[in-house]
Scaffold this active site. Structure first.
Site, PDB file in Angstrom:
ATOM      1  CG  PHE A 118      55.194  25.481   4.972  1.00 50.44           C
ATOM      2  CD1 PHE A 118      53.857  25.154   5.100  1.00 50.44           C
ATOM      3  CD2 PHE A 118      55.972  24.766   4.071  1.00 50.44           C
ATOM      4  CE1 PHE A 118      53.305  24.133   4.346  1.00 50.44           C
ATOM      5  CE2 PHE A 118      55.424  23.746   3.317  1.00 50.44           C
ATOM      6  CZ  PHE A 118      54.090  23.424   3.453  1.00 50.44           C
ATOM      7  CG  ASP A 189      58.269  31.748   2.512  1.00 54.74           C
ATOM      8  OD1 ASP A 189      57.367  32.122   1.737  1.00 54.74           O
ATOM      9  OD2 ASP A 189      58.681  30.575   2.577  1.00 54.74           O
ATOM     10  CE1 TYR A 214      51.853  26.143  -3.819  1.00 55.84           C
ATOM     11  CE2 TYR A 214      53.789  26.281  -5.199  1.00 55.84           C
ATOM     12  CZ  TYR A 214      53.218  26.004  -3.984  1.00 55.84           C
ATOM     13  OH  TYR A 214      53.999  25.608  -2.935  1.00 55.84           O
ATOM     14  CE  LYS A 215      51.384  27.725  -0.541  1.00 57.37           C
ATOM     15  NZ  LYS A 215      52.488  27.823   0.416  1.00 57.37           N
ATOM     16  NE  ARG A 361      45.405  26.366   5.105  1.00 59.21           N
ATOM     17  CZ  ARG A 361      46.551  26.291   4.428  1.00 59.21           C
ATOM     18  NH1 ARG A 361      47.592  26.989   4.822  1.00 59.21           N
ATOM     19  NH2 ARG A 361      46.671  25.511   3.382  1.00 59.21           N
TER      20      ARG A 361
HETATM   21  C1  LIG Z   1      53.411  26.640   0.444  1.00 63.15           C
HETATM   22  C2  LIG Z   1      54.694  26.894   1.148  1.00 63.15           C
HETATM   23  C3  LIG Z   1      55.867  26.224   0.767  1.00 63.15           C
HETATM   24  C4  LIG Z   1      55.855  25.167  -0.307  1.00 63.15           C
HETATM   25  O1  LIG Z   1      57.088  25.047  -0.939  1.00 63.15           O
HETATM   26  P1  LIG Z   1      57.174  24.348  -2.374  1.00 63.15           P
HETATM   27  O2  LIG Z   1      58.619  24.147  -2.577  1.00 63.15           O
HETATM   28  O3  LIG Z   1      56.541  25.287  -3.350  1.00 63.15           O
HETATM   29  O4  LIG Z   1      56.405  23.071  -2.307  1.00 63.15           O
HETATM   30  C5  LIG Z   1      57.043  26.563   1.412  1.00 63.15           C
HETATM   31  N1  LIG Z   1      57.061  27.507   2.393  1.00 63.15           N
HETATM   32  C6  LIG Z   1      55.949  28.152   2.786  1.00 63.15           C
HETATM   33  C7  LIG Z   1      56.022  29.181   3.859  1.00 63.15           C
HETATM   34  C8  LIG Z   1      54.733  27.842   2.192  1.00 63.15           C
HETATM   35  O5  LIG Z   1      53.611  28.446   2.603  1.00 63.15           O
END
Ligand SMILES: *Cc1c(COP(=O)(O)O)cnc(C)c1O
Length: 402
Positions: A118, A189, A214-215, A361
């Site tokens: 990400f 992660d 939150y996911k 998705r």
């Molecule tokens: C959703 C996601 C994020 C989002 O980061 P936030 O700081 O919570 O906005 C970061 N890294 C990955 C791999 C994600 O899937």
């Protein structure tokens, strides 16, 4: 065996909606509404500042929530007790984990990540490297080249286990082992893993891990992130974001920073008390199941979805691994007009999302998605795709969040 009808009944799901976006934002646990009211009225309202010592549903105090909830999340990801703490956002936790890892490997300069990561993780690494100004290099390789890229120049690998676009899953145990074999550290992660599949941080020997709540965990919009530090590093990992609540003795108000004991040192500042009250209710639902049950049901649901779509929608190209063992809990299809197609689906109550350039998705979350939902989604997707119902100007205008 988990009673998934009972877990589903614990969520507020709008009438007529098939929600396949729990990989982006989980739904509202029904109990959270009353719990939030209680946290606001009985705790913030009546306890005011004393809530830090006696607030929280268990009366243990707001200050204890980040580690108490950390332990509950730790139970879902194979973490040892006392090795996970909540706070801040995932991007910040990525920064913390990488900063500590680089400090633990002072003679090395290379960080390995992959192009399926990400972007925020890569941006944070880049920002950290620029601030450090010690000549570190972020080497971003293709996902299937990670293993070969782990050489003895590498300080740390920083890998997202499940790819947010395709759902492709890395082999955490194998890559961690390879990293250790050359003296590197492994940061994982778990944004698309925690609550999606079985994770065994301790068994895999991970050094650091981070994730959001939150996911798949259903903590609500803006819910705090978590960080895991392997117990063997708990006393040596230096916190780069050395805020007062990570101090050994925050209320001594010393002018010098001394890191707190164990995982407490990864705290930064004041925790998000109200958000954690909602997360508590989400974690109560996780107590009704096991990750083994969730994973088995997730595979059933994703297999059913792939079979249904492939037999009705030849224009949609599977962009996730076909073997369920090689993917997380989402299914992606590539389609050139994917954005418009997704808007047409959302208008008909099938909620997924779009990831550029062409990925539609769909997340599968056994706690509240069942076979009937999958069948209904397939039916609506087939109608939208085969009758080109997406081909309308209003579905092609991009919103700020896709
Ligand atoms: C959703 C996601 C994020 C989002 O980061 P936030 O700081 O919570 O906005 C970061 N890294 C990955 C791999 C994600 O899937």
């Amino acid at each position: 065996m988990t009673d998934f009808a009972a877990t589903k009944a614990c969520f507020h799901l709008p009438e007529g909606m098939v929600y396949l976006d729990g990989n982006s934002l989980g739904p509202l646990p029904k109990a959270a509404t009353a719990r939030m009211t209680q946290a606001m009225e009985a705790e913030w309202g009546d306890m005011l500042i004393t809530g830090w010592n006696r607030g929280g549903r268990d009366g243990a105090g707001w200050m204890a929530q980040p580690t108490a909830l950390g332990d509950r999340i730790g139970g879902l990801i194979g973490a040892e007790a006392g090795s996970v703490v909540l706070g801040d956002t995932l991007s910040i936790k990525v920064y913390q984990a990488l900063a500590s890892a680089l400090e633990l490997r002072p003679d090395r300069r290379v960080v390995i990540s992959d192009s399926g990561n990400f972007p925020s993780d890569l941006y944070m690494a880049d920002g950290l490297i620029r601030s450090l100004d010690k000549g570190h290099e972020l080497r971003v390789v293709a996902p299937d080249e990670v293993e070969a890229a782990i050489t003895d120049e590498v300080a740390a690998i920083m890998i997202t286990e499940v790819d947010y676009r395709s759902g492709r899953k890395h082999d955490m145990a194998a890559l961690t082992k390879k990293a250790h074999s050359v003296g590197a550290l492994a940061i994982w992660d778990l944004a698309h893993s925690a609550g999606a599949l079985e994770v065994d941080l301790s068994g895999a020997g991970a050094d650091f891990a981070v994730g959001c709540t939150y996911k798949y965990l259903n903590g609500g919009p803006g819910a705090p992130a978590f960080i895991y530090v392997a117990p063997r590093h708990a006393k040596t990992a230096r916190p780069a974001l050395s805020g007062w609540l990570g101090h050994e003795s925050p209320f001594a108000f010393d002018l010098d920073y001394r890191p707190g004991s164990g995982i407490e040192r990864m705290r930064v500042g004041t925790p998000p008390v109200l958000a954690m009250a909602a997360l508590e209710c989400a974690m109560d639902i996780w107590d009704m199941t096991t990750m083994a049950d969730v994973r088995a049901k997730s595979i059933d649901l994703t297999e059913r979805f792939v079979k249904g779509i492939e037999s009705t929608c030849p224009m949609l190209l599977l962009a996730s691994p076909r073997d369920p063992a090689e993917r997380g809990s989402q299914i992606s299809f590539a389609f050139p007009d994917g954005y418009a197609a997704m808007q047409a689906l959302i208008a008909r109550g099938v909620i997924g999302d779009f990831r550029a350039p062409d990925i539609m998705r769909f997340g599968f979350t056994p706690l509240y998605v069942d076979e009937a939902d999958v069948d209904r989604a397939v039916e609506i997707i087939a109608d939208v795709m085969n009758n080109r119902l997406w081909d309308r100007p209003e579905y092609k205008r991009r919103a700020r969040v896709t």
